[in-house]
Write a protein that holds these residues in place. Structure first.
Motif, PDB file in Angstrom:
ATOM      1  N   ALA A   1      -2.380  -0.480  -2.142  1.00 31.19           N
ATOM      2  CA  ALA A   1      -2.679  -1.858  -1.768  1.00 31.19           C
ATOM      3  C   ALA A   1      -1.953  -2.860  -2.660  1.00 31.19           C
ATOM      4  O   ALA A   1      -1.567  -3.928  -2.188  1.00 31.19           O
ATOM      5  N   GLN A   2      -1.764  -2.545  -3.919  1.00 30.03           N
ATOM      6  CA  GLN A   2      -1.137  -3.514  -4.812  1.00 30.03           C
ATOM      7  C   GLN A   2       0.277  -3.877  -4.383  1.00 30.03           C
ATOM      8  O   GLN A   2       0.592  -5.066  -4.260  1.00 30.03           O
ATOM      9  N   PRO A   3       1.168  -2.921  -4.140  1.00 34.03           N
ATOM     10  CA  PRO A   3       2.510  -3.330  -3.715  1.00 34.03           C
ATOM     11  C   PRO A   3       2.498  -4.057  -2.369  1.00 34.03           C
ATOM     12  O   PRO A   3       3.247  -5.013  -2.169  1.00 34.03           O
ATOM     13  N   VAL A   4       1.635  -3.625  -1.470  1.00 36.22           N
ATOM     14  CA  VAL A   4       1.556  -4.282  -0.161  1.00 36.22           C
ATOM     15  C   VAL A   4       1.058  -5.713  -0.316  1.00 36.22           C
ATOM     16  O   VAL A   4       1.624  -6.648   0.254  1.00 36.22           O
ATOM     17  N   LEU A   5      -0.006  -5.890  -1.096  1.00 38.49           N
ATOM     18  CA  LEU A   5      -0.533  -7.240  -1.310  1.00 38.49           C
ATOM     19  C   LEU A   5       0.445  -8.117  -2.087  1.00 38.49           C
ATOM     20  O   LEU A   5       0.543  -9.328  -1.836  1.00 38.49           O
ATOM     21  N   SER A   6       1.170  -7.538  -3.011  1.00 39.14           N
ATOM     22  CA  SER A   6       2.134  -8.318  -3.803  1.00 39.14           C
ATOM     23  C   SER A   6       3.279  -8.835  -2.950  1.00 39.14           C
ATOM     24  O   SER A   6       3.748  -9.964  -3.146  1.00 39.14           O
ATOM     25  N   VAL A   7       3.730  -8.028  -2.017  1.00 36.88           N
ATOM     26  CA  VAL A   7       4.881  -8.399  -1.199  1.00 36.88           C
ATOM     27  C   VAL A   7       4.472  -9.284  -0.021  1.00 36.88           C
ATOM     28  O   VAL A   7       5.157 -10.264   0.289  1.00 36.88           O
ATOM     29  N   SER A   8       3.360  -8.971   0.604  1.00 40.89           N
ATOM     30  CA  SER A   8       3.026  -9.641   1.860  1.00 40.89           C
ATOM     31  C   SER A   8       2.081 -10.833   1.730  1.00 40.89           C
ATOM     32  O   SER A   8       1.957 -11.605   2.675  1.00 40.89           O
ATOM     33  N   THR A   9       1.389 -10.983   0.621  1.00 42.64           N
ATOM     34  CA  THR A   9       0.456 -12.101   0.465  1.00 42.64           C
ATOM     35  C   THR A   9       0.657 -12.763  -0.889  1.00 42.64           C
ATOM     36  O   THR A   9       1.421 -12.289  -1.730  1.00 42.64           O
ATOM     37  N   ARG A  10      -0.078 -13.804  -1.119  1.00 44.29           N
ATOM     38  CA  ARG A  10      -0.053 -14.510  -2.400  1.00 44.29           C
ATOM     39  C   ARG A  10      -1.384 -14.345  -3.135  1.00 44.29           C
ATOM     40  O   ARG A  10      -1.650 -15.034  -4.098  1.00 44.29           O
ATOM     41  N   TRP A  11      -2.228 -13.424  -2.686  1.00 41.03           N
ATOM     42  CA  TRP A  11      -3.557 -13.238  -3.263  1.00 41.03           C
ATOM     43  C   TRP A  11      -3.496 -12.842  -4.736  1.00 41.03           C
ATOM     44  O   TRP A  11      -4.331 -13.260  -5.524  1.00 41.03           O
ATOM     45  N   LEU A  12      -2.544 -12.014  -5.085  1.00 42.47           N
ATOM     46  CA  LEU A  12      -2.471 -11.527  -6.457  1.00 42.47           C
ATOM     47  C   LEU A  12      -1.703 -12.458  -7.383  1.00 42.47           C
ATOM     48  O   LEU A  12      -1.595 -12.198  -8.581  1.00 42.47           O
ATOM     49  N   ASP A  13      -1.162 -13.558  -6.841  1.00 39.28           N
ATOM     50  CA  ASP A  13      -0.396 -14.507  -7.650  1.00 39.28           C
ATOM     51  C   ASP A  13      -1.288 -15.506  -8.376  1.00 39.28           C
ATOM     52  O   ASP A  13      -0.838 -16.180  -9.295  1.00 39.28           O
ATOM     53  N   GLY A  14      -2.533 -15.591  -7.971  1.00 42.00           N
ATOM     54  CA  GLY A  14      -3.439 -16.567  -8.575  1.00 42.00           C
ATOM     55  C   GLY A  14      -3.756 -16.229 -10.021  1.00 42.00           C
ATOM     56  O   GLY A  14      -3.806 -15.063 -10.413  1.00 42.00           O
ATOM     57  N   VAL A  15      -3.970 -17.256 -10.814  1.00 39.10           N
ATOM     58  CA  VAL A  15      -4.273 -17.070 -12.226  1.00 39.10           C
ATOM     59  C   VAL A  15      -5.745 -16.711 -12.376  1.00 39.10           C
ATOM     60  O   VAL A  15      -6.629 -17.412 -11.878  1.00 39.10           O
TER      61      VAL A  15
END
Length: 112
Positions: A52-66
């Motif tokens: 899920a981490q690589p998929v979420l990192s590439v396709s969404t901005r959810w993991l970019d939040g501080v």
């Protein structure tokens, strides 16, 4: 230990078909089903969790939040990939002990 010492008191005539007979018992089949269900569930969880981490990192901005400070949710998720599989392993080891105790009880009931 040599094999001859390990099988010294082993009654071949009585126990020759014992493993096959034990696997046909309803209690043993249910135990095997429970074990298989746990292993499949844990494996699928870990597979989805790790992919899920690589998929979420590439396709969404959810993991970019501080999350706090300069640390983003992506880093927290990445670092969580170390303890989570270890926790699942710990749970499996605990369940495996329970499964082994149940299997031993089934063997003892049917041997006695």
């Amino acid at each position: 230990m040599e094999l001859s010492l390990a099988t010294q008191n082993f009654d071949q005539s009585r126990s020759e078909n014992l493993p096959i007979l034990l696997t046909k018992l309803p209690a043993m089949q249910e135990l095997r089903r429970q074990r298989r269900r746990y292993i499949v569930t844990a494996s699928l969880f870990l597979l989805i969790f790790n992919l899920a981490q690589p998929v979420l990192s590439v396709s969404t901005r959810w993991l970019d939040g501080v999350a706090f400070g300069n640390l983003t949710w992506g880093w927290i998720y990445a670092f969580a990939q170390f303890p989570v599989p270890l926790a699942v392993l710990h749970l499996y080891l605990r369940k495996a002990r329970e499964y082994e105790k149940a299997a031993q009880a089934i063997r003892e009931i049917n041997n006695g």
